[in-house]
Structures are given as C-alpha cells and as structure tokens.
Design a protein around this motif. Structure first.
Motif, PDB file in Angstrom:
ATOM      1  N   ALA A 158       0.795  -1.297   0.013  1.00  0.00           N
ATOM      2  CA  ALA A 158       0.047   0.198   0.055  1.00  0.00           C
ATOM      3  C   ALA A 158       1.018   1.060   0.068  1.00  0.00           C
ATOM      4  CB  ALA A 158      -1.084  -0.208   1.321  1.00  0.00           C
ATOM      5  N   HIS A 159       0.205   2.447  -0.508  1.00  0.00           N
ATOM      6  CA  HIS A 159       0.933   3.807  -0.493  1.00  0.00           C
ATOM      7  C   HIS A 159       2.181   3.605  -1.397  1.00  0.00           C
ATOM      8  CE1 HIS A 159      -0.324   2.786   3.941  1.00  0.00           C
ATOM      9  NE2 HIS A 159      -1.107   3.690   3.263  1.00  0.00           N
ATOM     10  N   THR A 160       2.011   2.869  -2.660  1.00  0.00           N
ATOM     11  CA  THR A 160       2.959   3.148  -3.624  1.00  0.00           C
ATOM     12  C   THR A 160       2.035   3.463  -5.012  1.00  0.00           C
ATOM     13  OG1 THR A 160       2.737   0.746  -4.134  1.00  0.00           O
ATOM     14  CG2 THR A 160       4.496   1.252  -2.524  1.00  0.00           C
ATOM     15  N   SER A 161       2.943   3.678  -5.921  1.00  0.00           N
ATOM     16  CA  SER A 161       2.233   4.089  -7.399  1.00  0.00           C
ATOM     17  C   SER A 161       3.225   3.753  -8.375  1.00  0.00           C
ATOM     18  CB  SER A 161       1.866   5.496  -7.367  1.00  0.00           C
ATOM     19  OG  SER A 161       2.517   6.378  -7.085  1.00  0.00           O
ATOM     20  N   GLY A 162       2.819   3.949  -9.571  1.00  0.00           N
ATOM     21  CA  GLY A 162       3.800   3.865 -10.825  1.00  0.00           C
ATOM     22  C   GLY A 162       3.959   2.403 -11.155  1.00  0.00           C
ATOM     23  N   PRO A 163       4.873   2.279 -12.082  1.00  0.00           N
ATOM     24  CA  PRO A 163       5.213   0.786 -12.604  1.00  0.00           C
ATOM     25  C   PRO A 163       5.557   0.044 -11.332  1.00  0.00           C
ATOM     26  CG  PRO A 163       6.066   2.274 -14.024  1.00  0.00           C
ATOM     27  CD  PRO A 163       5.690   3.257 -12.843  1.00  0.00           C
ATOM     28  N   ASP A 164       5.074  -1.251 -11.084  1.00  0.00           N
ATOM     29  CA  ASP A 164       5.556  -2.126 -10.067  1.00  0.00           C
ATOM     30  C   ASP A 164       5.391  -1.412  -8.795  1.00  0.00           C
ATOM     31  OD1 ASP A 164       5.596  -4.336 -11.985  1.00  0.00           O
ATOM     32  OD2 ASP A 164       7.799  -3.886 -12.315  1.00  0.00           O
ATOM     33  N   GLY A 165       4.579  -0.432  -8.530  1.00  0.00           N
ATOM     34  CA  GLY A 165       4.779   0.253  -7.338  1.00  0.00           C
ATOM     35  C   GLY A 165       6.005   0.646  -6.664  1.00  0.00           C
TER      36      GLY A 165
ATOM     37  N   THR B  20       7.210   3.904  -7.025  1.00  0.00           N
ATOM     38  CA  THR B  20       7.255   5.403  -6.655  1.00  0.00           C
ATOM     39  C   THR B  20       6.484   5.346  -5.334  1.00  0.00           C
ATOM     40  OG1 THR B  20       6.627   5.950  -9.032  1.00  0.00           O
ATOM     41  CG2 THR B  20       6.171   7.433  -7.400  1.00  0.00           C
ATOM     42  N   VAL B  21       7.712   5.678  -4.430  1.00  0.00           N
ATOM     43  CA  VAL B  21       7.066   5.730  -2.797  1.00  0.00           C
ATOM     44  C   VAL B  21       7.229   7.151  -2.563  1.00  0.00           C
ATOM     45  CG1 VAL B  21       7.635   4.927  -0.541  1.00  0.00           C
ATOM     46  CG2 VAL B  21       7.795   3.168  -2.745  1.00  0.00           C
ATOM     47  N   VAL B  22       6.333   7.789  -2.324  1.00  0.00           N
ATOM     48  CA  VAL B  22       6.185   9.181  -1.802  1.00  0.00           C
ATOM     49  C   VAL B  22       5.436   9.531  -0.460  1.00  0.00           C
ATOM     50  CG1 VAL B  22       5.572  11.736  -2.520  1.00  0.00           C
ATOM     51  CG2 VAL B  22       6.168   9.962  -4.276  1.00  0.00           C
ATOM     52  N   ILE B  23       6.473  10.104   0.118  1.00  0.00           N
ATOM     53  CA  ILE B  23       5.791  10.457   1.540  1.00  0.00           C
ATOM     54  C   ILE B  23       5.608  11.737   2.056  1.00  0.00           C
ATOM     55  CG2 ILE B  23       6.068   9.733   4.062  1.00  0.00           C
ATOM     56  CD1 ILE B  23       7.385   7.082   3.237  1.00  0.00           C
ATOM     57  N   GLY B  24       4.698  12.332   2.685  1.00  0.00           N
ATOM     58  CA  GLY B  24       4.636  13.599   3.241  1.00  0.00           C
ATOM     59  C   GLY B  24       3.135  14.207   2.782  1.00  0.00           C
ATOM     60  N   LYS B  25       3.352  15.734   3.153  1.00  0.00           N
ATOM     61  CA  LYS B  25       1.884  16.168   2.955  1.00  0.00           C
ATOM     62  C   LYS B  25       1.598  16.545   1.439  1.00  0.00           C
ATOM     63  CE  LYS B  25       1.682  18.190   7.542  1.00  0.00           C
ATOM     64  NZ  LYS B  25       1.696  19.498   8.325  1.00  0.00           N
ATOM     65  N   ALA B  26       0.547  16.476   0.991  1.00  0.00           N
ATOM     66  CA  ALA B  26       0.139  16.638  -0.278  1.00  0.00           C
ATOM     67  C   ALA B  26       0.095  18.486  -0.616  1.00  0.00           C
ATOM     68  CB  ALA B  26      -1.338  16.478  -0.598  1.00  0.00           C
ATOM     69  N   SER B  27       0.239  19.129   0.501  1.00  0.00           N
ATOM     70  CA  SER B  27       0.530  20.491   0.150  1.00  0.00           C
ATOM     71  C   SER B  27       2.038  20.873  -0.092  1.00  0.00           C
ATOM     72  CB  SER B  27      -0.003  21.259   1.589  1.00  0.00           C
ATOM     73  OG  SER B  27       0.590  20.849   2.570  1.00  0.00           O
ATOM     74  N   ALA B  28       2.996  19.950   0.257  1.00  0.00           N
ATOM     75  CA  ALA B  28       4.294  20.180   0.019  1.00  0.00           C
ATOM     76  C   ALA B  28       4.501  20.531  -1.367  1.00  0.00           C
ATOM     77  CB  ALA B  28       5.131  19.076   0.646  1.00  0.00           C
TER      78      ALA B  28
ATOM     79  N   LEU C 282       5.663  -0.495   4.837  1.00  0.00           N
ATOM     80  CA  LEU C 282       5.130   0.627   3.984  1.00  0.00           C
ATOM     81  C   LEU C 282       3.499   0.364   4.347  1.00  0.00           C
ATOM     82  CD1 LEU C 282       5.087   3.346   2.510  1.00  0.00           C
ATOM     83  CD2 LEU C 282       5.757   1.856   0.498  1.00  0.00           C
ATOM     84  N   ASN C 283       3.425  -1.186   3.903  1.00  0.00           N
ATOM     85  CA  ASN C 283       2.157  -1.718   3.661  1.00  0.00           C
ATOM     86  C   ASN C 283       1.009  -1.343   5.009  1.00  0.00           C
ATOM     87  OD1 ASN C 283       0.171  -3.089   2.050  1.00  0.00           O
ATOM     88  ND2 ASN C 283      -0.066  -4.664   3.744  1.00  0.00           N
ATOM     89  N   ILE C 284       1.653  -1.165   6.211  1.00  0.00           N
ATOM     90  CA  ILE C 284       1.082  -1.013   7.207  1.00  0.00           C
ATOM     91  C   ILE C 284       0.781   0.480   7.320  1.00  0.00           C
ATOM     92  CG2 ILE C 284       1.104  -0.773   9.793  1.00  0.00           C
ATOM     93  CD1 ILE C 284       1.203  -3.528   8.535  1.00  0.00           C
ATOM     94  N   SER C 285       1.841   1.615   7.120  1.00  0.00           N
ATOM     95  CA  SER C 285       1.592   3.000   6.967  1.00  0.00           C
ATOM     96  C   SER C 285       2.808   3.558   6.688  1.00  0.00           C
ATOM     97  CB  SER C 285       1.201   3.555   8.469  1.00  0.00           C
ATOM     98  OG  SER C 285       2.257   3.293   9.403  1.00  0.00           O
ATOM     99  N   GLN C 286       2.745   4.699   6.209  1.00  0.00           N
ATOM    100  CA  GLN C 286       4.128   5.502   5.706  1.00  0.00           C
ATOM    101  C   GLN C 286       4.669   5.933   6.909  1.00  0.00           C
ATOM    102  OE1 GLN C 286       2.393   9.072   3.535  1.00  0.00           O
ATOM    103  NE2 GLN C 286       2.178   7.852   1.676  1.00  0.00           N
TER     104      GLN C 286
END
Length: 280
Positions: free
Chosen positions: A75-82, A84-92, A165-169
C-alpha cells in the motif's frame, strides 16, 4: 611299480592340474569382471554426483527466480510495479528524492545524524520525500538482470520495508530509521539483514510494528520480495545520474556540498543545500 602304473599316475596328475588351472582361470575372470563392474559403478556414481552438483550449481537461486515472479506491491505506492514511494503532505510543493541502500554504512551515518531533521521537514510540509532503494551492496545489478553474490541483506531489508510501508507511511519511516540506527545497523561486511528474525527483532522497537502479525507474516513469507527487486531495478535505471548512496535530488539536480560532489552529511550542510533547492 610298473611302468603302466607310473604313466597312469602322471596322466591323473596332469588332469588334476588342468582342472585346477581351469578353476583358477574362472576365478580370475570373475574377479576381473567384478573389478571392472565395480569401477563402472564408481565411475557412474562419480559422474552422477558431478552431474547433480552441476545441476544444483546452475539451478537459479531463490532471488533469481523472484526476478520473473509477479510483483506484489505494498500500500502507499504508485507507478510501475509500485516503485514510486512518496511520503509527506500533499500541500508540500517540493519533493526530495532520497537514494539509499539498506546495507550502506554512509546512509546509516546520514540517517543517524540528519534523519530527525528530514522527518521534521516532512511533518512540517517543507517537502515530501520520494524513497529510492537500491541493493547494489548485495552485488546486484537489476538493470542487467543480475543478482549478485555479496549477500542478500539489502534485498531482504527492502522487502521488510515494503511490509512496513503496507502498514503505514509512518511505520515505514520509523522502521527505516530503526534499521539505520547505531544499535541495529550492521557492519557492511555483516549480512545480518538476510535474517527475517533479525528484521522482525528490529521492527519490534517500532510501536506500529511491534508484534504486528500482518507485518511479520509478510516478512516471513517474502510477500514483497519481488517488489524489493523492482525497487532495485528502478534505482539502477534512474534518470537522475545517481551512482552512489546516499544521494539526494531536488529539481532534477543532485544536492552536493562541494565541487567533489559530497552529499550533505551534517544538519548544517543539509539545511544549507535544501534552502537553496527550495528556492530553485
């Protein structure tokens, strides 16, 4: 004794000698056949043993087999094969790419010294981070499809980080800090991270992961092993020009403290290069 009796005795003796010679010849032949047969059996056994050893030596390792297995993404991944791991506030508005290898001793030094500052910047929304994890200290070159022979701790730790990461960021960040801590990070030549039990022991110091059955099962079952290799390949094929760890990239530029290309390894140096990058 008559001449006839004497001749008869000689003939009888010759016959006994002939019979005995035939018996001995048969025994010698049987012995030779047994020796040859035994030699063939030994040769076949040796050949079979060598053949088995060759087959086993050429048999793909577990990690080699994982290269072509289906990728399971946390969880909390995106992009090809997951990868892309981005952590932080969306407003940043800015994103700091962090390139590390779990076994890297210099990465451990950075995390122990500057890690708390990075975490605070993430919490404050100063920037987000994009984690880029490599496994080159295992001798891997996933760009070339190569699994190395220097160990498996980087891959295994990466997989465990995927389970966190699957538990939480937050669990991911805290677990990463624990792995790099002075207490738990091994010497570069000590492949401690290859042990699932050791990785779980470290995780039990992280509140969100302590005795967490979901996390522990994922580590023991190697749920995110394929993801770890996918992450390593993404590291190997990065477009930022990064070739070592730790490295930090913002605005498409590697952040360095001097003309020698040294990464920021103190809080003062880190703040200085980040302030410049944030204005860029």
């Amino acid at each position: 004794m008559s001449k006839r009796n004497s001749q008869a005795s000689k003939n009888a003796a010759r016959e006994r000698l002939r019979v005995e010679r035939e018996r001995q010849a048969k025994r010698d032949k049987a012995r030779r056949q047994a020796f040859v047969a035994g030699g063939v059996v030994v040769a076949l056994a040796a050949a079979g043993g060598i053949g088995y050893a060759v087959v086993q030596a050429n048999k793909p390792s577990y990690w080699d087999q994982m290269k072509t297995a289906k990728v399971v993404t946390p969880a909390h991944t995106s992009g090809p094969d997951g990868t892309t791991v981005v952590i932080g506030k969306a407003s940043a508005k800015k994103t700091l790419k962090v390139y590390e290898d779990p076994r890297c001793p210099v990465c451990a030094q950075f995390e122990q010294t500057v890690g708390p500052t990075v975490h605070k910047d993430i919490e404050d929304g100063t920037f987000k981070i994009q984690y880029m994890g490599g496994t080159f200290l295992d001798g891997d070159s996933l760009k070339d499809g190569k699994i190395g022979t220097n160990g498996e701790g980087s891959k295994n730790a990466m997989s465990a980080m995927g389970a966190a990461l699957n538990i939480s960021q937050e669990a991911f960040l805290d677990y990463k800090s624990a792995l790099y801590s002075a207490k738990w990070h091994p010497e570069e030549t000590d492949d401690k991270f290859k042990s699932d039990d050791y990785l779980i022991q470290v995780a039990n110091t992280v509140p969100a992961l302590k005795n967490n059955a979901k996390f522990q099962n994922a580590v023991k079952n190697g749920t995110y092993d394929t993801w770890a290799l996918a992450m390593s390949k993404a590291w190997d094929t990065n477009k930022d020009g990064v070739t070592s760890t730790p490295s930090f990239v913002m605005n498409g530029k590697i952040l360095t403290t001097d003309s020698q290309g040294q990464p920021p390894m103190t809080v003062a140096d880190f703040n200085r290069v980040i302030d410049v990058a944030l204005k860029g």
